[in-house]
Structure formats: structure tokens, C-alpha cells
Write a protein that holds these residues in place. Structure first.
Motif, PDB file in Angstrom:
ATOM      1  N   GLU A 254       0.828  -1.200   0.000  1.00 27.64           N
ATOM      2  CA  GLU A 254       0.000   0.000   0.000  1.00 27.64           C
ATOM      3  C   GLU A 254       0.869   1.258   0.000  1.00 27.64           C
ATOM      4  OE1 GLU A 254      -2.493  -0.539   3.404  1.00 27.64           O
ATOM      5  OE2 GLU A 254      -3.652  -2.142   2.458  1.00 27.64           O
ATOM      6  N   ASP A 255       1.931   1.254   0.811  1.00 25.87           N
ATOM      7  CA  ASP A 255       2.862   2.394   0.807  1.00 25.87           C
ATOM      8  C   ASP A 255       3.477   2.587  -0.566  1.00 25.87           C
ATOM      9  OD1 ASP A 255       2.390   2.854   3.457  1.00 25.87           O
ATOM     10  OD2 ASP A 255       4.291   2.017   4.174  1.00 25.87           O
ATOM     11  N   TYR A 256       3.792   1.468  -1.218  1.00 25.02           N
ATOM     12  CA  TYR A 256       4.374   1.551  -2.555  1.00 25.02           C
ATOM     13  C   TYR A 256       3.399   2.225  -3.512  1.00 25.02           C
ATOM     14  CZ  TYR A 256       5.997   0.190  -7.155  1.00 25.02           C
ATOM     15  OH  TYR A 256       6.403   0.218  -8.462  1.00 25.02           O
ATOM     16  N   LYS A 257       2.158   1.786  -3.492  1.00 24.87           N
ATOM     17  CA  LYS A 257       1.173   2.346  -4.427  1.00 24.87           C
ATOM     18  C   LYS A 257       0.890   3.814  -4.132  1.00 24.87           C
ATOM     19  CE  LYS A 257      -1.119  -1.936  -5.623  1.00 24.87           C
ATOM     20  NZ  LYS A 257      -2.324  -2.763  -5.511  1.00 24.87           N
ATOM     21  N   LEU A 258       0.929   4.205  -2.859  1.00 20.78           N
ATOM     22  CA  LEU A 258       0.589   5.583  -2.497  1.00 20.78           C
ATOM     23  C   LEU A 258       1.755   6.561  -2.672  1.00 20.78           C
ATOM     24  CD1 LEU A 258      -1.536   4.966   0.732  1.00 20.78           C
ATOM     25  CD2 LEU A 258      -2.348   5.629  -1.539  1.00 20.78           C
ATOM     26  N   VAL A 259       2.953   6.161  -2.273  1.00 20.75           N
ATOM     27  CA  VAL A 259       4.053   7.127  -2.216  1.00 20.75           C
ATOM     28  C   VAL A 259       5.290   6.673  -2.994  1.00 20.75           C
ATOM     29  CG1 VAL A 259       5.621   8.338  -0.648  1.00 20.75           C
ATOM     30  CG2 VAL A 259       3.285   7.887   0.065  1.00 20.75           C
TER      31      VAL A 259
ATOM     32  N   LYS B  73      27.836  -7.029  -8.372  1.00 20.43           N
ATOM     33  CA  LYS B  73      26.422  -7.282  -8.591  1.00 20.43           C
ATOM     34  C   LYS B  73      25.623  -6.790  -7.384  1.00 20.43           C
ATOM     35  CE  LYS B  73      23.379 -10.875 -10.224  1.00 20.43           C
ATOM     36  NZ  LYS B  73      23.210 -12.273 -10.537  1.00 20.43           N
ATOM     37  N   LEU B  74      24.494  -6.161  -7.661  1.00 23.62           N
ATOM     38  CA  LEU B  74      23.638  -5.663  -6.588  1.00 23.62           C
ATOM     39  C   LEU B  74      22.854  -6.805  -5.959  1.00 23.62           C
ATOM     40  CD1 LEU B  74      22.189  -2.442  -8.197  1.00 23.62           C
ATOM     41  CD2 LEU B  74      23.808  -2.582  -6.329  1.00 23.62           C
ATOM     42  N   HIS B  75      22.477  -6.598  -4.719  1.00 28.87           N
ATOM     43  CA  HIS B  75      21.673  -7.574  -3.995  1.00 28.87           C
ATOM     44  C   HIS B  75      20.262  -7.564  -4.579  1.00 28.87           C
ATOM     45  CE1 HIS B  75      21.236 -10.134  -0.478  1.00 28.87           C
ATOM     46  NE2 HIS B  75      20.024  -9.653  -0.370  1.00 28.87           N
ATOM     47  N   ASN B  76      19.793  -8.701  -5.041  1.00 29.54           N
ATOM     48  CA  ASN B  76      18.459  -8.780  -5.631  1.00 29.54           C
ATOM     49  C   ASN B  76      17.456  -9.333  -4.640  1.00 29.54           C
ATOM     50  OD1 ASN B  76      19.025  -7.782  -8.213  1.00 29.54           O
ATOM     51  ND2 ASN B  76      19.856  -9.758  -8.836  1.00 29.54           N
ATOM     52  N   CYS B  77      16.237  -8.895  -4.771  1.00 31.89           N
ATOM     53  CA  CYS B  77      15.167  -9.421  -3.935  1.00 31.89           C
ATOM     54  C   CYS B  77      14.761 -10.794  -4.446  1.00 31.89           C
ATOM     55  CB  CYS B  77      13.950  -8.502  -3.991  1.00 31.89           C
ATOM     56  SG  CYS B  77      14.217  -6.940  -3.157  1.00 31.89           S
ATOM     57  N   THR B  78      14.309 -11.610  -3.520  1.00 31.75           N
ATOM     58  CA  THR B  78      13.821 -12.934  -3.879  1.00 31.75           C
ATOM     59  C   THR B  78      12.374 -13.037  -3.460  1.00 31.75           C
ATOM     60  OG1 THR B  78      14.485 -13.850  -1.748  1.00 31.75           O
ATOM     61  CG2 THR B  78      16.105 -13.953  -3.528  1.00 31.75           C
ATOM     62  N   ALA B  79      11.738 -14.116  -3.829  1.00 31.67           N
ATOM     63  CA  ALA B  79      10.341 -14.324  -3.459  1.00 31.67           C
ATOM     64  C   ALA B  79      10.188 -14.730  -1.999  1.00 31.67           C
ATOM     65  CB  ALA B  79       9.717 -15.380  -4.369  1.00 31.67           C
TER      66      ALA B  79
ATOM     67  N   ILE C  32      20.514   0.722  -8.930  1.00 28.67           N
ATOM     68  CA  ILE C  32      19.816   0.461  -7.665  1.00 28.67           C
ATOM     69  C   ILE C  32      18.321   0.695  -7.832  1.00 28.67           C
ATOM     70  CG2 ILE C  32      19.537   1.245  -5.280  1.00 28.67           C
ATOM     71  CD1 ILE C  32      22.569   1.806  -5.249  1.00 28.67           C
ATOM     72  N   LEU C  33      17.959   1.747  -8.582  1.00 26.89           N
ATOM     73  CA  LEU C  33      16.536   2.019  -8.826  1.00 26.89           C
ATOM     74  C   LEU C  33      15.865   0.865  -9.561  1.00 26.89           C
ATOM     75  CD1 LEU C  33      16.516   5.773  -9.826  1.00 26.89           C
ATOM     76  CD2 LEU C  33      15.251   4.737  -7.956  1.00 26.89           C
ATOM     77  N   SER C  34      16.535   0.309 -10.542  1.00 25.85           N
ATOM     78  CA  SER C  34      15.917  -0.807 -11.271  1.00 25.85           C
ATOM     79  C   SER C  34      15.808  -2.043 -10.377  1.00 25.85           C
ATOM     80  CB  SER C  34      16.670  -1.120 -12.558  1.00 25.85           C
ATOM     81  OG  SER C  34      17.933  -1.640 -12.285  1.00 25.85           O
ATOM     82  N   ALA C  35      16.787  -2.259  -9.499  1.00 33.64           N
ATOM     83  CA  ALA C  35      16.702  -3.383  -8.556  1.00 33.64           C
ATOM     84  C   ALA C  35      15.562  -3.168  -7.561  1.00 33.64           C
ATOM     85  CB  ALA C  35      18.020  -3.558  -7.813  1.00 33.64           C
ATOM     86  N   MET C  36      15.376  -1.927  -7.095  1.00 27.68           N
ATOM     87  CA  MET C  36      14.276  -1.630  -6.172  1.00 27.68           C
ATOM     88  C   MET C  36      12.927  -1.825  -6.867  1.00 27.68           C
ATOM     89  SD  MET C  36      15.827   1.717  -4.259  1.00 27.68           S
ATOM     90  CE  MET C  36      14.525   1.964  -3.068  1.00 27.68           C
TER      91      MET C  36
ATOM     92  N   GLN D  27       8.030  -5.188  -7.688  1.00 28.76           N
ATOM     93  CA  GLN D  27       7.276  -6.046  -8.606  1.00 28.76           C
ATOM     94  C   GLN D  27       7.143  -7.452  -8.022  1.00 28.76           C
ATOM     95  OE1 GLN D  27       9.604  -5.652 -12.163  1.00 28.76           O
ATOM     96  NE2 GLN D  27       8.499  -3.821 -12.856  1.00 28.76           N
ATOM     97  N   ILE D  28       8.203  -7.942  -7.405  1.00 32.35           N
ATOM     98  CA  ILE D  28       8.150  -9.253  -6.754  1.00 32.35           C
ATOM     99  C   ILE D  28       7.145  -9.227  -5.612  1.00 32.35           C
ATOM    100  CG2 ILE D  28       9.481 -10.857  -5.293  1.00 32.35           C
ATOM    101  CD1 ILE D  28      11.886 -10.256  -7.114  1.00 32.35           C
ATOM    102  N   LEU D  29       7.166  -8.159  -4.824  1.00 33.84           N
ATOM    103  CA  LEU D  29       6.200  -8.025  -3.722  1.00 33.84           C
ATOM    104  C   LEU D  29       4.771  -8.050  -4.244  1.00 33.84           C
ATOM    105  CD1 LEU D  29       5.527  -7.383  -0.720  1.00 33.84           C
ATOM    106  CD2 LEU D  29       5.631  -4.976  -1.350  1.00 33.84           C
ATOM    107  N   ASN D  30       4.501  -7.304  -5.312  1.00 37.88           N
ATOM    108  CA  ASN D  30       3.158  -7.277  -5.876  1.00 37.88           C
ATOM    109  C   ASN D  30       2.735  -8.662  -6.379  1.00 37.88           C
ATOM    110  OD1 ASN D  30       2.654  -4.577  -5.369  1.00 37.88           O
ATOM    111  ND2 ASN D  30       3.532  -3.919  -7.318  1.00 37.88           N
ATOM    112  N   SER D  31       3.640  -9.364  -7.038  1.00 39.05           N
ATOM    113  CA  SER D  31       3.278 -10.693  -7.544  1.00 39.05           C
ATOM    114  C   SER D  31       3.091 -11.683  -6.409  1.00 39.05           C
ATOM    115  CB  SER D  31       4.323 -11.206  -8.533  1.00 39.05           C
ATOM    116  OG  SER D  31       5.567 -11.366  -7.898  1.00 39.05           O
TER     117      SER D  31
END
Length: 166
Positions: free
Chosen positions: A31-36, A63-69, A148-152, A157-161
Motif C-alpha cells: 500500500e505504501d508503494y502504491k501511495l508514495v 552485482k547488486l543484492h536482488n530481492c527474492t520471493a 539500484i533504482l531498477s533493482a528496487m 514487482q516481486i512483492l506485488n506478484s
């Protein structure tokens, strides 16, 4: 006894930015992501793209730290990326950094500051060379922040899925 000393030393040497144990539900983060945060990411992307308009960014050495599921890893990965972004100290990403840290409710821990050292100024470098080095350094920072922005963005996107699937 040596094993205890080694493990204690290893704990002391862990990066401070890995110490985020936010308990916020992932639904609230979304929700925070969608709002701000989404707006801040888009604005930062646009600003950095405008600044890098005529420049190309080389591939990053590290290599940047990537988020996982994995839900447990998500917050710490996003926190790590945000703290790296904060360390770059680019004015175009200040709003994004503060909104993500507020959303995570987890600040970046600062290392203690050192006493400034006084050095004599060398007069050998011309102003032009100093400005060229500064420009190169700023471009490197912008390229790093773009990565970093593209990794964030991928993290969110992973969170939304993840939340759509559950």
C-alpha cells in the motif's frame, strides 16, 4: 574458546545495514508503494535519465543484492538497496530514500564519523582536471543509482506478484 572469539568477531564485522528486522506486514508495504514510493521511484528514474541523457553507463563491477520471493529476505534486501542509495547522497533520490525507509520503519545505521584530517592543498592539478574528475565521479554515482533504482523496482514487482498469488 577460539571458535567463540572467531564467531564474535564475525558478528562485529557484519555490515550494519543488514540489521533491519521490520515486522510490517507485506500488504502495508504494498500500500505504501502504491501511495508514495512508486511516484518517488518514477520521479527519481526520470531525473536520473535526464541527467544521463548523453552518457552510457558501464556494467557494474559488483552485482547488486536482488530481492527474492522469500518474504523474510524481501525487507532486508530492500533495506540494503535503500541504504546503498542513501550512501550515494544524490539529491534526486533523497525523497525516495526517506519514503522507503519510512515505509520499512527501519533506518540506515550510520558508521561513526572520523575526525577530519587536515591536508595541505596541492597546486599541481588544474581546475579543469578537477572538474573532469568530479564530472566522472558524479556520472558513476548516477549510473550506480540507476542500477539500484531498477533493482528496487524489481523488488516491488516481486512483492506485488507475491501478494497477488496469495
Amino acid at each position: 574458546m577460539p571458535l567463540l572469539c572467531i564467531s564474535f568477531l564475525a558478528l562485529l564485522l557484519l555490515p550494519l545495514s543488514l540489521s533491519c528486522d521490520s515486522e510490517r506486514p507485506h500488504k502495508e508495504l504494498q500500500e505504501d508503494y502504491k501511495l508514495v514510493v512508486e511516484t518517488d521511484i518514477n520521479n527519481a528514474n526520470e531525473n536520473i535519465a535526464n541527467l544521463l541523457q548523453n552518457s552510457s553507463c558501464p556494467a557494474l563491477k559488483h552485482k547488486l543484492h536482488n530481492c527474492t520471493a522469500d518474504i523474510r529476505e524481501f525487507v532486508s534486501s530492500l533495506h540494503l538497496l535503500t541504504c546503498k542509495m542513501k550512501k550515494l547522497s544524490i539529491s534526486h533520490t533523497d525523497g525516495l530514500v526517506s519514503s522507503v525507509l519510512n515505509s520499512l520503519r527501519c533506518p540506515c545505521l550510520e558508521k561513526p564519523t572520523k575526525e577530519p584530517t587536515v591536508r595541505l592543498k596541492k597546486r599541481t592539478a588544474t581546475r579543469l582536471r578537477r572538474n573532469q574528475r568530479k564530472t566522472r565521479r558524479d556520472r558513476k554515482k548516477l549510473c550506480r543509482s540507476k542500477a539500484i533504482l531498477s533493482a528496487m523496482t524489481r523488488c516491488y514487482q516481486i512483492l506485488n506478484s507475491m501478494l497477488m498469488a496469495s
